[in-house]
Scaffold this active site. Structure first.
Site, PDB file in Angstrom:
ATOM      1  N   LYS A 156       0.850  -1.194   0.000  1.00 46.99           N
ATOM      2  CA  LYS A 156       0.000   0.000   0.000  1.00 46.99           C
ATOM      3  C   LYS A 156       0.887   1.245   0.000  1.00 46.99           C
ATOM      4  O   LYS A 156       1.892   1.301   0.718  1.00 46.99           O
ATOM      5  CB  LYS A 156      -0.889  -0.020   1.239  1.00 46.99           C
ATOM      6  CG  LYS A 156      -1.910   1.119   1.302  1.00 46.99           C
ATOM      7  CD  LYS A 156      -2.740   1.019   2.590  1.00 46.99           C
ATOM      8  CE  LYS A 156      -3.867   2.038   2.625  1.00 46.99           C
ATOM      9  NZ  LYS A 156      -4.666   1.915   3.861  1.00 46.99           N
ATOM     10  N   SER A 184      -9.498   1.944   2.972  1.00 46.58           N
ATOM     11  CA  SER A 184      -8.640   2.660   2.064  1.00 46.58           C
ATOM     12  C   SER A 184      -7.627   1.777   1.334  1.00 46.58           C
ATOM     13  O   SER A 184      -7.050   2.225   0.339  1.00 46.58           O
ATOM     14  CB  SER A 184      -7.881   3.744   2.836  1.00 46.58           C
ATOM     15  OG  SER A 184      -7.048   3.166   3.810  1.00 46.58           O
ATOM     16  N   SER A 241      -9.642  -0.404   7.110  1.00 45.35           N
ATOM     17  CA  SER A 241      -9.050  -0.198   5.783  1.00 45.35           C
ATOM     18  C   SER A 241      -8.395  -1.416   5.155  1.00 45.35           C
ATOM     19  O   SER A 241      -8.092  -1.400   3.966  1.00 45.35           O
ATOM     20  CB  SER A 241      -8.029   0.945   5.841  1.00 45.35           C
ATOM     21  OG  SER A 241      -8.699   2.170   5.890  1.00 45.35           O
TER      22      SER A 241
END
Ligand SMILES: [Zn+2]
Lengths: 489, 494
Positions: free
Chosen positions: B72, B147, B171
């Site tokens: 990420k 996210s 997330s």
């Protein structure tokens, strides 16, 4: 109306640690722009994703000061973020302590005109320094982050000082305490000891606290004193004119000898404090207390006096009082010796052997210190005690004694070895003395004539020649007696 | 050879060990397919180029040795730019690797690239990325969740075998649920946050996404280590999560609590409720006891989370001033300081980030902090205690990962409150600092994955993995290749 000042001091001292407060960067006090930003890392530059890790050494140092001040040391304290935007603050917040300072309360004794006073403290807490700003002519600024993250201890007094002299005396004492403890270099010029007074005035006898002003960027004790005196006068004049003092931050204008506002503070700045989530609460263990105590004890000042051991907490007020009460040292000499611990220890150790304190002090102050400024030297307390004794027994005259001292200093040999090496121990026999005196009398008709005319003091000139011919080995009183005998005086 | 792309990491490593395929060969294949499908899914902000970051594959003892991992873009990497999905960090080249990244690198893992996300992790759909949205590999018209939407999509779309994500309020788990993969949130402090670009520090966890529970255990064996650079690190030094996952004794006859308030039809869609009831029967068949339990103060979860989170965010994002790095650096000295801040920060942050900075600044301000921030902290404390109390009666909690399946792109982007509601099932674990996992729990009638979530008490990570493995075995609803991806794979020419 008569007014009195109400002053509190906020002092920021760099803690003497090898590494920064929350990262592994070395603490290096650089001055030149060319050395800027050499000692930085992602943490102290506030890069994305970095985390602070507390430097435990700074905690121990702060605890040592806490012990010295007889303050409460919190077994459990937390760190907080203090927010504001400024280019010298890499993270947009400073990691500090807010609701739970590491050190709370406490007091410090200090001397004003030889009189002992006590200042009450509010708190002392750990935080980090900001970057250094270099102002450029074009109005821009350059930033040096070498200083960003350097451990700071903020030490705050209650509003206890009633004059500039008091506030300065306290600050000087605190600086000494920090240095003697080894907690901080506390160097004002280098910015490792920064003093921000806040001040208000009120009618004598009142106990109200009126609107206060802060003075910033003061870089010497002299400037603190001058700026405080000027600010006291400014505020009194305002009240006398039925004016109001406005809460503001001031700076010192040296040229015009006055305080000038930097900015008016209409409201308290909102720092939006909250607990630092990246640092767990600081929990002190018994081992931490033991270590701080041990290091504190080893920083205590121990003196032999009258065969007894005297221990002094690091600092100068109590020691100064002790010297003035117990020795023949003058205040200026005490000040010199307190700045020079080697000399002080030498003096007291010599005195323990010799007992002639004033004479030992003279040797330490007038011979040892100037020579030691040039070279390390090899002087021991025994040397000083021996030389003092040789002088007292008139075995050496003052010139010889200095030569002996110089040789001991240089080579470390004993005083008696130095005396024999210099030949100062060869006695002049009675017959040699008679012969030399006769010779001198025979060679100085003019002086003899003067003496015969009644100028008896002229015999001193003859003595000088006898001493010269015996290369200082004759005893002056014996030589004088022999001269007088031969002259029938 | 392309069928290898659908394998889990441990299956792939068996192939490596048997000499059927070499890691570098597989990595090249992985990157070719990742690039092939990328225009459809858009999982990556930066895709590794050929020859970029060859890992030290000599280190053959790594738990996931040779396996390609996507990261990420909220975790710092020295070999890829790191943007946090924000314009303000466009082109930022971190001077250090996040600890989790470094551990993977040292263990001989390949990196496929940096995955898309909601800016600074703020969002539940990846639509708040300053660059572009990511598409759900099961239905390109829907969001992948957020996210860590890019991470979830990259694992589901066979662009990476596993992924490193971050989870502040769901997330990792919510996008895992939306994309039909496994998403794990370790106990707070079990994976170092060093290098995790802070959003809300007290709620931020590094988490991971994979196609099965075993791969999660292997990831934890690599990155779940203590770290001196993170003062809140509390990972056990020598935990073996694979062994703990395989320890069936630790979950034999355990009791799973089902939170009534999270099974409320007013809150949770019918499809999700049905999947949860199925999951409950799976657990019963696997020998677990199931108990219905009540969680007090459910209505306070989101307000509490959406006060603490922006408060910490407003502080963490204060450093982006363009003075030392990032957009606006080097500063234009013809501007005043105020002009500089405005010129850097206003265009640098997206709307949602600006909203949270304003919100956070407000709730921390003098005069408001007591009513909002301090009150929210007290509520968080009460929630943590409430959860701990529930764990006196049950070993685990079961709840949906999200109230619904993946929603449509653009559907909620203009309604922040509705967007925030997607987090109701996931914020509890972050507020209580506990581990949690989201597992594929089958598909809805319209063919979208549904996530089933388990929560365990703090520090029971290994045992949670054991329960998850038990469920996985009995449920038979594990990862499957999304139809669209299968189609792409079929048409993919090696
Ligand atoms: Zn540093």
């Amino acid at each position: 109306m008569e007014y009195e000042a109400v002053i509190a001091l906020e002092i920021h001292a760099h803690l003497k640690t090898a590494r920064k407060q929350y990262c592994d960067c070395p603490v290096v006090n650089t001055r030149e722009l060319a050395d800027a930003n050499r000692y930085v890392c992602p943490v102290c530059l506030g890069h994305p994703g970095v985390l602070p890790v507390l430097n435990r050494e700074s905690v121990i140092l702060a605890m040592m000061l806490g012990i010295r001040l007889h303050a409460d040391i919190a077994r459990h304290s937390i760190f907080a973020r203090k927010h504001y935007f400024y280019p010298d603050l890499p993270k947009g917040y400073q990691i500090t302590q807010y609701q739970t300072p590491l050190v709370e309360g406490g007091e410090l004794e200090f001397l004003v005109d030889g009189e002992m006073r006590t200042a009450q403290l509010e708190r002392a807490h750990l935080e980090e320094d900001t970057a250094k700003i270099f102002y450029q002519d074009d109005g821009s600024i350059l930033l040096d982050y070498n200083r960003a993250g350097v451990p700071l201890l903020e030490i705050v007094t209650k509003p206890v000082f009633r004059s500039a002299a008091e506030a300065v005396a306290y600050a000087e004492e605190l600086r000494q305490v920090l240095r003697k403890l080894g907690v901080s270099d506390a160097n004002m010029e280098e910015g490792s000891f920064r003093c921000e007074p806040n001040i208000s005035v009120r009618p004598v006898g009142s106990d109200e606290l009126r609107t206060k002003c802060e003075i910033k960027n003061l870089n010497s004790f002299a400037v603190i004193r001058k700026s405080l005196d000027a600010e006291i006068a400014r505020q009194i004049a305002l009240y006398e004119d039925d004016g109001e003092v406005q809460h503001c931050t001031l700076r010192w204008d040296e040229e015009h000898a006055r305080t000038v506002p930097m900015r008016i503070k209409e409201t308290q700045a909102d720092y939006r404090y909250f607990d630092e989530p990246d640092l767990p609460p600081l929990v002190l263990t018994d081992d931490d207390f033991a270590e701080a105590r041990r290091r504190y004890e080893s920083a205590m000042f121990t003196l032999e006096w009258d065969g007894k051991e005297h221990r002094f907490a690091p600092g100068t007020a109590r020691l100064t009082r002790f010297f003035l009460d117990n020795t023949e040292l003058r205040e200026s000499e005490v000040a010199v010796l307190l700045e020079d611990e080697d000399a002080l220890r030498l003096l007291f150790a010599s005195n323990e052997i010799s007992g002639a304190f004033r004479e030992c002090a003279n040797w330490v102050l007038m011979e040892y210190r100037p020579r030691r400024a040039e070279a390390e030297g090899n002087i021991t307390p025994q040397h000083i005690a021996d030389i003092v004794a040789l002088r007292a027994d008139a075995k050496l005259n003052s010139t010889q004694a200095k030569e002996v001292f110089a040789l001991c200093f240089e080579r470390g040999i004993s005083a008696s070895d130095a005396v024999s090496e210099l030949g100062f121990d060869q006695v002049v026999s009675e017959s040699d003395l008679q012969e030399i005196c006769a010779q001198v009398i025979a060679d100085n008709d003019k002086i003899i004539a003067d003496i015969r005319k009644g100028k008896e003091q002229a015999v001193r000139a003859l003595l000088g020649q006898v001493m010269k011919l015996t290369r200082g080995k004759a005893k002056p009183d014996e030589a004088l007696a022999e001269l007088k005998r031969q002259l029938g005086m | 050879m392309k069928e290898l792309l659908t394998l889990t990491a441990h299956e792939l490593m068996a192939k490596f060990a048997a000499g059927e395929v070499a890691p570098e060969e597989f990595y090249a294949l992985q990157m070719r397919f990742a690039r092939h499908i990328e225009p459809k899914v858009r999982s990556f902000l930066t895709l590794a180029e050929d020859g970029v970051s060859p890992p030290d594959v000599a280190a053959r003892d790594g738990a996931l040795w040779g396996v390609p991992v996507s990261i990420k873009d909220l975790l710092t990497t020295t070999d890829f730019p790191t943007t946090a999905g924000s314009r303000i960090l466009e082109g930022y080249a971190p001077p250090y690797d996040a600890t989790a990244v470094k551990l993977l690198r040292d263990a001989g893992n390949y990196f496929t690239g940096k995955t898309n996300l909601d800016e600074f992790g703020m969002g539940s759909s990846t639509e708040n990325s300053a660059y572009f949205p990511t598409h759900n590999p099961w239905d390109l018209a829907r969001v992948p969740g957020g996210s860590s939407g890019g991470s979830a999509a990259s694992v589901a779309a066979l662009q990476s075998v596993v992924s490193l994500g971050t989870d502040t309020g769901g997330s990792v788990r919510q996008p895992a649920g939306f994309c039909g993969v496994v998403g794990f949130l370790p106990t707070y402090g079990y994976v170092s946050r060093n290098g995790l670009i802070a959003f809300a520090s007290s709620l931020d966890h590094v988490g991971m996404l994979a196609r099965d529970v075993t791969d999660i255990a292997l990831m934890m064996n690599t990155v779940g280590r203590p770290d001196k650079l993170d003062a809140t690190s509390q990972a056990p030094a020598d935990a073996d999560y694979l062994a703990e996952m395989n320890d069936r004794e630790s979950v034999a006859g355990c009791t799973v609590g089902v939170i009534n308030q999270m099974m409320d039809p007013k809150l949770v869609s019918q499809d999700v409720l049905v999947a949860c009831e199925v999951a409950i029967r799976v657990l019963e068949n696997a020998g677990c006891g199931v108990k219905r339990v009540d969680l007090a103060g459910v209505e306070r979860l989101l307000p509490c989370y959406y006060i603490l989170c922006p408060a910490e965010a407003s502080s963490n994002l204060a450093r982006y001033d363009g003075i030392r790095y990032g957009a606006g650096f080097p500063a234009d000295i013809s501007r005043t300081l105020q002009q500089h801040y405005r010129a850097v920060r206003s265009p640098g942050f997206g709307e949602e980030v600006r909203r949270r900075i304003l919100l956070g600044t407000y709730v921390l301000s003098a005069g408001y902090a007591e009513a909002y921030y301090n009150q929210a902290r007290r509520v968080r404390h009460a929630i943590t205690e409430g959860i701990a109390e529930m764990f006196e009666g049950v070993d685990f909690l079961l709840l949906p990962t999200s109230p619904t399946t993946a929603f449509g792109l653009g559907e909620r982007i203009d309604d922040p409150v509705k967007m925030y509601a997607a987090d109701i099932c996931t914020v509890t674990a972050n507020l209580a600092s506990t581990p949690a996992i989201s597992l594929p729990g089958g598909l809805s009638p319209d063919g979208m994955p549904i996530g089933i979530q388990f929560i365990a008490p703090q520090k029971h990570d290994g045992r949670l993995l054991a329960l998850a493995r038990l469920y996985e075995e009995h449920a038979g609803t594990g990862y499957s290749v999304p139809p669209l991806v299968a189609e792409e794979l079929a048409g993919f020419e090696e």
